[in-house]
Design a protein around this motif. Structure first.
Motif, PDB file in Angstrom:
ATOM      1  N   ALA A 154      -3.145 -17.146  25.121  1.00 45.47           N
ATOM      2  CA  ALA A 154      -3.649 -17.811  23.911  1.00 45.47           C
ATOM      3  C   ALA A 154      -3.441 -19.318  24.008  1.00 45.47           C
ATOM      4  O   ALA A 154      -4.311 -20.110  23.612  1.00 45.47           O
ATOM      5  N   TRP A 155      -2.284 -19.738  24.530  1.00 41.78           N
ATOM      6  CA  TRP A 155      -2.071 -21.179  24.737  1.00 41.78           C
ATOM      7  C   TRP A 155      -3.088 -21.727  25.729  1.00 41.78           C
ATOM      8  O   TRP A 155      -3.654 -22.806  25.511  1.00 41.78           O
ATOM      9  N   SER A 179      -6.014 -20.550  26.321  1.00 40.49           N
ATOM     10  CA  SER A 179      -7.327 -20.537  25.675  1.00 40.49           C
ATOM     11  C   SER A 179      -7.520 -21.795  24.829  1.00 40.49           C
ATOM     12  O   SER A 179      -8.617 -22.361  24.777  1.00 40.49           O
ATOM     13  N   LEU A 180      -6.458 -22.229  24.166  1.00 43.93           N
ATOM     14  CA  LEU A 180      -6.523 -23.486  23.415  1.00 43.93           C
ATOM     15  C   LEU A 180      -6.752 -24.665  24.356  1.00 43.93           C
ATOM     16  O   LEU A 180      -7.645 -25.496  24.143  1.00 43.93           O
ATOM     17  N   GLY A 222     -10.935 -15.437  18.972  1.00 45.07           N
ATOM     18  CA  GLY A 222     -11.090 -16.813  19.451  1.00 45.07           C
ATOM     19  C   GLY A 222     -12.054 -16.908  20.612  1.00 45.07           C
ATOM     20  O   GLY A 222     -12.893 -17.819  20.672  1.00 45.07           O
ATOM     21  N   HIS A 223     -11.958 -15.971  21.555  1.00 45.11           N
ATOM     22  CA  HIS A 223     -12.871 -15.981  22.709  1.00 45.11           C
ATOM     23  C   HIS A 223     -14.334 -15.888  22.249  1.00 45.11           C
ATOM     24  O   HIS A 223     -15.205 -16.619  22.740  1.00 45.11           O
ATOM     25  N   LYS A 283     -15.436 -19.090  20.444  1.00 45.10           N
ATOM     26  CA  LYS A 283     -15.641 -20.160  21.416  1.00 45.10           C
ATOM     27  C   LYS A 283     -17.006 -20.012  22.082  1.00 45.10           C
ATOM     28  O   LYS A 283     -17.753 -20.987  22.242  1.00 45.10           O
ATOM     29  N   TYR A 340      -6.940 -18.929  17.863  1.00 42.50           N
ATOM     30  CA  TYR A 340      -5.932 -19.033  18.920  1.00 42.50           C
ATOM     31  C   TYR A 340      -4.566 -19.434  18.350  1.00 42.50           C
ATOM     32  O   TYR A 340      -3.522 -18.925  18.782  1.00 42.50           O
ATOM     33  N   GLN A 393      -6.698 -13.456  19.472  1.00 41.11           N
ATOM     34  CA  GLN A 393      -7.149 -14.099  20.703  1.00 41.11           C
ATOM     35  C   GLN A 393      -8.572 -13.669  21.067  1.00 41.11           C
ATOM     36  O   GLN A 393      -9.405 -14.500  21.436  1.00 41.11           O
TER      37      GLN A 393
END
Length: 683
Positions: free
Chosen positions: A322-323, A325-326, A293-294, A297, A309, A290
């Motif tokens: 995480a959801w 974040s998606l 992913g941040h 992004k 994510y 996660q």
């Protein structure tokens, strides 16, 4: 040392000798010469009495004669090799005499006999460090920390602290420090007590001291980094994070905290490298996926962010953040399979809702976004509403208290007040503040301006808010009766110093050689008057969006931090009213000082609005500002993906899809809707 077995193993003598020794020991620190005389008198009557010989050596060391003390202690330790008190004194005397090897040998014997006494380990660490044996010193510090974790006094103080009996904990720790003024475990724990009290200055000073005394005290350094981050001392935090990352105790958590510092500094590439290294060693780490992913992004690497994510939720299907974040990528649409997976995750959390509230509300926000994309607006609203209701119970926001603070600011910064303050403040023209509510188009304005060759985009910087909070605390602490009196007390020199402090604090975020930089902290609208006083040449841009669109968009957006007003429609409407009233008052007090960008007008006539904006900033027009989506700079806000595309108009009135459920919001906003855009924006 705290609890060595004093004279254990030594022969005893009649009671009068014990009493004489006790009297001499009692005055040892305050009157070492008198203690020496008494010890020598005892030895004249009882030659070779070990406790008296030890006392002679102790007195000699305190009188500045470490070599004589060392020689006596070395001989005494040969006759009594298992008496910890002798070894402890020998180590200190040898150290003071400059014989590090002899001191370390004594400490090695001591710690083997009494490994649970932290003082021996900490002294050994300092001597190993002096000898250049850095790794061994680090391990000795760690052994000292491990020993201290079983110390009864420290355990009692820690229990009192965790029970919120902070006064009791402080008293215990102060008493311990009186006996052991350089004990790093005591110092660190006392720092945490002050942190829990909210005394950040004292907490930082104590934890910094603990790390100075014991550089290998990893847990103290970890705590120090977190305190430095809370105080936005990012450069200092990075120094300590770099040190912590070299610890012989290989802890992935230390790599993670270093990555978090790099993220705060804007070095997303450096953070990504750390995350990828950790995942290469152990891929089944959802939190690390996660975090990766941040960072991806922020760098605009959307496909890779999506992959990260999805890896997170594959390893932890109920990982709500995480959801979200998606879903929060905005340009990504979650499909029916994702909706089913999130509903299944919610079902698994029903058995333990109290412990998993963060996952639950994140999942509701995520389902709201997925169902909104599927045009099921009624179901989307229900999930947004549920997520907001849960989140609202977890935060403190007193809307009436906040309105009163804004009113005090509004009535303070009148045109007459500003005129009375006269000249002052830091003259630097560097800062460009973009203020307003979240989801008002401020990231779009930032992206446009940061595409200009004279302007660097940074991020939402907390520095002005921290300065303002520090000033407000002077009223809270009773130094001033009210906000206006406190602000009026600032001399021109004070205002210059505060402005220079802001420029200095934000310099760590500036990486380009441009004359201007952007601070996009939206909440700085509360401080436009203060900005005017301490940075008179700074530019302020108010990003304004239709109140219904702005408030609804903010309400359905879960913010990671800092926007406590946004989880209730009535709260967010009141916040918007406070904001609009203060900005209108400041427009009247300082006409033309703030430039307003109306989101809908920017969307409808981008070239014209950009030209007006650059004219206000006294910058030449550049075509790059109109091709802002080609700018590959890092963007950390919720709009990061949207500003990497050309302007589109679909979102202007999107809130109307939810109009059937927004009657309370419309009523709470009142005339702000019909009066939008404000007249000052049309002139």
């Amino acid at each position: 040392m705290d609890t060595v077995s004093g004279n254990a193993g030594m022969s005893t003598r009649p009671v009068p000798a014990e009493e004489a020794l006790a009297r001499a020991t009692a005055i040892l620190d305050a009157q070492p010469d008198a203690a020496l005389a008494q010890a020598q008198a005892i030895l004249e009557k009882m030659p070779g009495l070990p406790p008296a010989e030890l006392l002679v050596a102790q007195a000699l060391r305190r009188m500045g004669q470490p070599r004589a003390a060392r020689d006596q202690l070395a001989a005494l330790s040969l006759r009594h090799p298992r008496v910890p008190a002798i070894l402890w004194e020998l180590a200190q005397a040898a150290r003071d005499a400059g014989n590090v090897d002899q001191a370390l040998a004594a400490l090695d014997r001591l710690t083997r006999q009494q490994p649970g006494v932290s003082g021996g380990w900490f002294l050994m660490a300092s001597l190993l460090r002096r000898a250049g044996r850095t790794d061994d010193a680090w391990r000795a510090d760690l052994s000292g920390v491990h020993a201290a974790a079983r110390d009864r006094d420290l355990l009692d103080a820690a229990m009192a602290m965790h029970d919120d009996r902070l006064d009791a904990a402080e008293a215990m720790l102060d008493a311990r420090l009186a006996r052991l003024p350089d004990d790093p475990s005591t110092i660190r724990l006392l720092g945490e007590v002050h942190w829990r009290r909210g005394d950040m200055v004292r907490a930082l000073a104590l934890v910094e001291r603990a790390v100075d005394v014991a550089p290998g005290f990893d847990l103290a350094r970890d705590f120090l980094i977190r305190l430095l981050l809370q105080n936005n001392r990012l450069a200092d935090a990075l120094v300590h994070a770099d040190i912590l990352a070299t610890s012989p105790l290989k802890n992935p958590g230390y790599d993670l905290i270093r990555a978090s510092v790099l993220v705060r500094l804007g070095d997303q590439d450096g953070a990504c490298a750390i995350y990828r290294h950790l995942l290469a060693q152990k891929p089944e780490q959802p939190q690390v996926w996660q975090n990766l992913g941040h960072a991806l992004k922020t760098l605009g690497q959307q496909a890779d962010a999506v992959h990260a994510y999805r890896q997170a939720v594959s390893h932890q299907p109920a990982m709500g953040e995480a959801w979200w974040s998606l879903a929060n990528l905005k340009t990504v649409r979650l499909d029916a399979a994702d909706v089913a997976a999130m509903r299944g995750a919610l079902a698994t959390l029903d058995s333990d809702p109290a412990e998993r509230q963060e996952d639950i509300f994140h999942l509701h926000f995520s389902l709201g976004k997925a169902l909104e994309d599927a045009h099921d607006h009624a179901a989307a609203f229900r999930h947004y509403d549920r997520g907001n209701r849960i989140r609202r119970t977890m935060i403190r926001h007193d809307a009436a208290e906040f309105s009163a603070e804004v009113a005090a600011t509004r009535t303070c910064f009148t045109s007459a007040f500003i005129a009375r303050q006269g000249a002052g403040g830091c003259p630097a023209p560097d800062p460009i503040f973009i203020v307003g509510l979240p989801r008002s188009g401020s990231t779009l304005v930032e992206q446009i301006l940061s595409s200009h060759s004279h302007v660097e985009g940074t991020m939402e910087l907390p520095d002005m808010m921290m300065i303002a909070s520090r000033l407000a605390s002077r009223v809270d602490d009773g130094e001033f009766p009210d906000f206006a009196t406190m602000i009026a007390s600032l001399t021109p020199a004070d205002r210059t110093r505060l402005g220079e402090e802001y420029v200095d604090r934000t310099r760590v975020h500036r990486h380009a050689d441009t004359p201007h930089f952007i601070d996009k902290m939206p909440n700085n609208w509360q401080h436009v008057g203060l900005i005017r006083l301490i940075l008179p040449n700074a530019r302020i841009i108010d990003a304004r969006r239709h109140p219904m669109a702005c408030c609804f968009s903010g309400w359905k957006q879960h913010f990671a931090r800092g926007q406590a007003f946004s989880y209730d429609l009535d709260d967010i409407a009141r916040y918007y009213r406070d904001y609009a009233a203060l900005m209108a008052a400041f427009d009247a007090a300082a006409p033309g000082h703030v430039h307003r960008v109306i989101y809908e007008q920017m969307v409808a006539d981008t070239p014209g609005e950009v030209a007006r904006l650059l004219d206000y900033l006294r910058l030449p027009f550049e075509d790059g500002c109109l091709a802002f989506w080609t700018n590959n700079r890092a963007v950390r806000t919720a709009s990061s993906e949207q500003v990497r595309q050309p302007i589109f108009t679909d979102g202007v009135d999107y809130w109307k899809h939810f109009a059937p459920w927004l009657g309370p919001l419309e009523q709470a906003l009142g005339p702000l809707i019909t009066e939008y855009p404000p007249k000052s924006a049309l002139s």
